[in-house]
Design an enzyme around this catalytic site. Structure first.
Site, PDB file in Angstrom:
ATOM      1  N   GLU A 226      65.158  58.058   1.835  1.00 44.77           N
ATOM      2  CA  GLU A 226      65.072  56.966   0.570  1.00 44.77           C
ATOM      3  C   GLU A 226      64.418  58.005  -0.500  1.00 44.77           C
ATOM      4  OE1 GLU A 226      66.573  53.378   2.637  1.00 44.77           O
ATOM      5  OE2 GLU A 226      65.849  53.498   0.666  1.00 44.77           O
ATOM      6  N   CYS A 261      62.256  53.941  -7.959  1.00 40.24           N
ATOM      7  CA  CYS A 261      63.325  55.353  -7.522  1.00 40.24           C
ATOM      8  C   CYS A 261      64.673  54.934  -8.376  1.00 40.24           C
ATOM      9  CB  CYS A 261      63.440  55.136  -5.981  1.00 40.24           C
ATOM     10  SG  CYS A 261      63.819  53.784  -5.805  1.00 40.24           S
TER      11      CYS A 261
HETATM   12  P1  NAD Z   1      55.948  62.004  -1.902  1.00 39.14           P
HETATM   13  O1  NAD Z   1      56.965  62.813  -1.134  1.00 39.14           O
HETATM   14  O2  NAD Z   1      55.311  63.125  -2.926  1.00 39.14           O
HETATM   15  O3  NAD Z   1      55.208  61.530  -0.907  1.00 39.14           O
HETATM   16  C1  NAD Z   1      55.905  60.705   0.093  1.00 39.14           C
HETATM   17  C2  NAD Z   1      54.932  60.436   1.642  1.00 39.14           C
HETATM   18  O4  NAD Z   1      55.542  61.784   2.462  1.00 39.14           O
HETATM   19  C3  NAD Z   1      53.510  60.471   1.141  1.00 39.14           C
HETATM   20  O5  NAD Z   1      53.395  59.588   2.786  1.00 39.14           O
HETATM   21  C4  NAD Z   1      52.946  62.037   1.359  1.00 39.14           C
HETATM   22  O6  NAD Z   1      51.630  61.279   2.186  1.00 39.14           O
HETATM   23  C5  NAD Z   1      54.412  61.679   2.665  1.00 39.14           C
HETATM   24  N1  NAD Z   1      53.546  63.547   3.176  1.00 39.14           N
HETATM   25  C6  NAD Z   1      53.863  64.537   2.191  1.00 39.14           C
HETATM   26  N2  NAD Z   1      53.975  65.836   3.098  1.00 39.14           N
HETATM   27  C7  NAD Z   1      54.484  64.998   3.969  1.00 39.14           C
HETATM   28  C8  NAD Z   1      54.873  66.565   4.758  1.00 39.14           C
HETATM   29  N3  NAD Z   1      54.924  67.420   4.815  1.00 39.14           N
HETATM   30  N4  NAD Z   1      55.159  65.967   6.540  1.00 39.14           N
HETATM   31  C9  NAD Z   1      55.033  64.614   6.224  1.00 39.14           C
HETATM   32  N5  NAD Z   1      54.890  64.162   5.145  1.00 39.14           N
HETATM   33  C10 NAD Z   1      54.598  64.096   4.159  1.00 39.14           C
HETATM   34  O7  NAD Z   1      56.696  61.189  -2.777  1.00 39.14           O
HETATM   35  P2  NAD Z   1      56.155  59.868  -3.343  1.00 39.14           P
HETATM   36  O8  NAD Z   1      55.035  60.635  -4.867  1.00 39.14           O
HETATM   37  O9  NAD Z   1      54.901  59.410  -2.624  1.00 39.14           O
HETATM   38  O10 NAD Z   1      56.613  59.127  -3.786  1.00 39.14           O
HETATM   39  C11 NAD Z   1      57.366  59.211  -5.377  1.00 39.14           C
HETATM   40  C12 NAD Z   1      59.605  59.324  -5.123  1.00 39.14           C
HETATM   41  O11 NAD Z   1      59.600  58.638  -3.918  1.00 39.14           O
HETATM   42  C13 NAD Z   1      60.284  59.893  -6.607  1.00 39.14           C
HETATM   43  O12 NAD Z   1      60.605  60.972  -6.149  1.00 39.14           O
HETATM   44  C14 NAD Z   1      60.546  58.430  -5.769  1.00 39.14           C
HETATM   45  O13 NAD Z   1      62.023  58.398  -6.568  1.00 39.14           O
HETATM   46  C15 NAD Z   1      60.624  58.261  -4.140  1.00 39.14           C
HETATM   47  N6  NAD Z   1      61.242  56.981  -3.808  1.00 39.14           N
HETATM   48  C16 NAD Z   1      62.801  56.386  -3.476  1.00 39.14           C
HETATM   49  C17 NAD Z   1      63.054  55.182  -2.538  1.00 39.14           C
HETATM   50  C18 NAD Z   1      63.770  54.821  -2.718  1.00 39.14           C
HETATM   51  O14 NAD Z   1      64.178  53.482  -2.010  1.00 39.14           O
HETATM   52  N7  NAD Z   1      65.309  55.831  -2.935  1.00 39.14           N
HETATM   53  C19 NAD Z   1      61.639  54.280  -3.005  1.00 39.14           C
HETATM   54  C20 NAD Z   1      60.259  54.479  -3.126  1.00 39.14           C
HETATM   55  C21 NAD Z   1      60.301  56.178  -4.302  1.00 39.14           C
END
Ligand code: NAD
Length: 454
Positions: A226, A261
């Site tokens: 997502e 998002c």
């Molecule tokens: P992010 O991708 O920076 O982090 C998300 C998660 O991934 C965190 O828990 C982080 O610690 C983990 N992570 C980071 N690097 C990783 C790796 N190499 N391996 C495994 N895990 C790792 O995103 P964010 O800043 O937390 O969230 C913002 C983004 O999420 C925006 O792009 C937003 O649009 C999206 N989002 C989408 C939805 C949806 O339902 N489509 C909902 C909420 C947020």
């Protein structure tokens, strides 16, 4: 790991992170406990989750205060999120038994046939910080009701909330060897990916999502993503009340400080109502209260982190440098915390980052269009495919536009909303697979086909 309050820049807490060895240990623990959990009846597991639903309400004041402290979300919006999460849980409580029940395909005759839905096993739930309850609930609730063990990694920006979730699940009766929170930053996520899990469910950015999908591809287990969006909103010239539409668009842009998002990220307005729309949008924005997220009057708080502030200022600068006209905001607010004045830029085009890259903040470009064909072309000109909104008096006219857009969700006369009964899914760079609805129940189980002769 240091947890910082984005409104004050003060340290809330120092917290120990998981190590490679502790993640492995948590994996082993949940792997050992999952079978007993799966052996319970669906209704027994639903009873446990019903207690979690109650616990979220009983503890709502402390949960909302924590959420606001670590993410900067205005307090009222933290309560809204908790209420929203509870109604999603209620939906799962009401509908899961039906979609997890065995199905007789051929109930009589020489060979009878049925489908039984079995849990995937032990799954990873790697989560985002912007709506930690809502996006978490989309995954760990149906996963647990379906009989799975869950390794849940809250974002490093909503760790304390993640720990509250774990505490309340345990108190509700989820065994410790069925649910474990993995605490840390990206590296903790990497260690989680190294475990031989039966499914990977990720909510976050396209960049991390793609990395995860590539990393686990060879395991041939479900990997659901997502991801982000660059969601457009189009205002047709037949709308009844321009002020009302501008108010709805503004809410879509700035709710949760644009860190949704499915936030509205770009606006197209047909010529006939363009001037009225822009002036109404700016006037209403000027009245919004920006400030301390703990103050009940506050509508817009700080951004979650300093890097995001620089990123948004960069998008505005890029747009202005390429001919965009900044009508309002777009500067850092001179006070402690990561505050930005929400920006409105007009005279924009698709050569600007503001119109093409996910902003994830309260900045928006508003572009004038001649007709529906031009609007469709611009709305479709994106790598993302999460949602798209159309405002018009006529459903038929709006539907012609909505049909042409390659997004998982479309809205007529509304925007920036999610419903538990409908699949939540992104297309293209916005994701893979669906949560919510019956599809989001079935996403955490696998069918077994029974051929029964005699
Ligand atoms: P992010 O991708 O920076 O982090 C998300 C998660 O991934 C965190 O828990 C982080 O610690 C983990 N992570 C980071 N690097 C990783 C790796 N190499 N391996 C495994 N895990 C790792 O995103 P964010 O800043 O937390 O969230 C913002 C983004 O999420 C925006 O792009 C937003 O649009 C999206 N989002 C989408 C939805 C949806 O339902 N489509 C909902 C909420 C947020």
């Amino acid at each position: 790991m240091t947890i910082i309050n984005p409104a004050t820049e003060e340290i809330i807490q120092e917290i120990g992170e998981d190590t490679e060895a502790s993640v492995q240990e948590k994996y082993r623990k949940v792997r050992a406990g999952q079978a007993a959990w799966a052996a319970l009846s669906v209704s027994a597991r639903i009873d446990v989750i019903a207690r979690f639903y109650e616990a979220l309400d009983v503890e709502k004041d402390v949960l909302a205060a924590t959420l606001t402290a670590e993410t900067g979300k205005p307090l009222q919006q933290s309560y809204n999120e908790l209420n929203g999460a509870r109604s999603r849980i209620q939906w799962f409580l009401d509908h899961s038994a039906r979609w997890l029940a065995e199905e007789w395909v051929t109930a009589a005759g020489a060979t009878r046939e049925k489908i039984v839905y079995e849990p995937l096993g032990v799954i990873a739930n790697i989560s985002a910080w912007n709506y930690p309850y809502l996006v978490g609930v989309n995954v760990f609730i149906p996963a647990l009701i379906g009989g799975n063990g869950v390794l849940y990694k809250p974002s490093e920006y909503s760790t304390l909330t993640g720990l509250h979730i774990q505490r309340l699940l345990y108190r509700s009766g989820v065994p410790e060897n069925v649910f474990q929170a993995v605490i840390g930053k990206g590296m903790a996520g990497e260690w989680l990916l190294q475990q031989p899990l039966d499914g990977y469910f990720f909510t976050g950015s396209y960049r991390t999502g793609r990395h995860i999908a590539e990393k686990v591809a060879s395991r041939l287990v479900p990997c659901q993503l997502e991801l982000g969006g660059k969601d457009p909103l189009y205002v047709m010239d037949d709308v009844e009340d321009v002020d009302k539409v501008a108010a709805a668009a503004l809410e879509g842009v700035v709710y949760n400080n644009g860190q949704s998002c499915c936030a509205v990220e770009r606006i197209y307005v047909q010529e006939g109502v363009y001037d009225a729309f822009v002036s109404s949008y700016v006037q209403q924005l000027k009245k919004m209260v920006i400030g301390d997220p703990l103050d009940p009057a506050t509508e817009i708080g700080p951004l979650s982190r300093p890097a995001q502030l620089e990123f948004l200022l960069g998008q505005v600068e890029d747009a202005v440098g390429k001919g965009g006209k900044l009508l309002y905001g777009g500067q850092r607010i001179d006070r402690k915390g990561y505050f930005i004045a929400p920006a409105v830029v007009v005279d924009v085009h698709h050569g600007m980052k503001l119109m093409m890259d996910e902003s994830f903040g309260p900045v928006v470009g508003i572009q004038k269009v001649k007709d529906d064909a031009e609007a469709v072309g611009l709305m479709a000109d994106t790598e993302y495919g999460l949602t798209a909104a159309v405002y018009s008096r006529s459903f038929e006219r709006a539907e012609q536009v909505m049909k042409q857009l390659n997004t998982g969700t479309v809205y007529w006369n509304c925007c920036d909303r999610v419903s538990a009964g409908l699949p939540w899914s992104g297309r293209k760079h916005s994701g893979l697979g669906s949560t919510l609805s019956y599809q989001g129940i079935r996403a955490f189980v696998q069918p077994k086909a029974y051929h029964i002769r005699g």
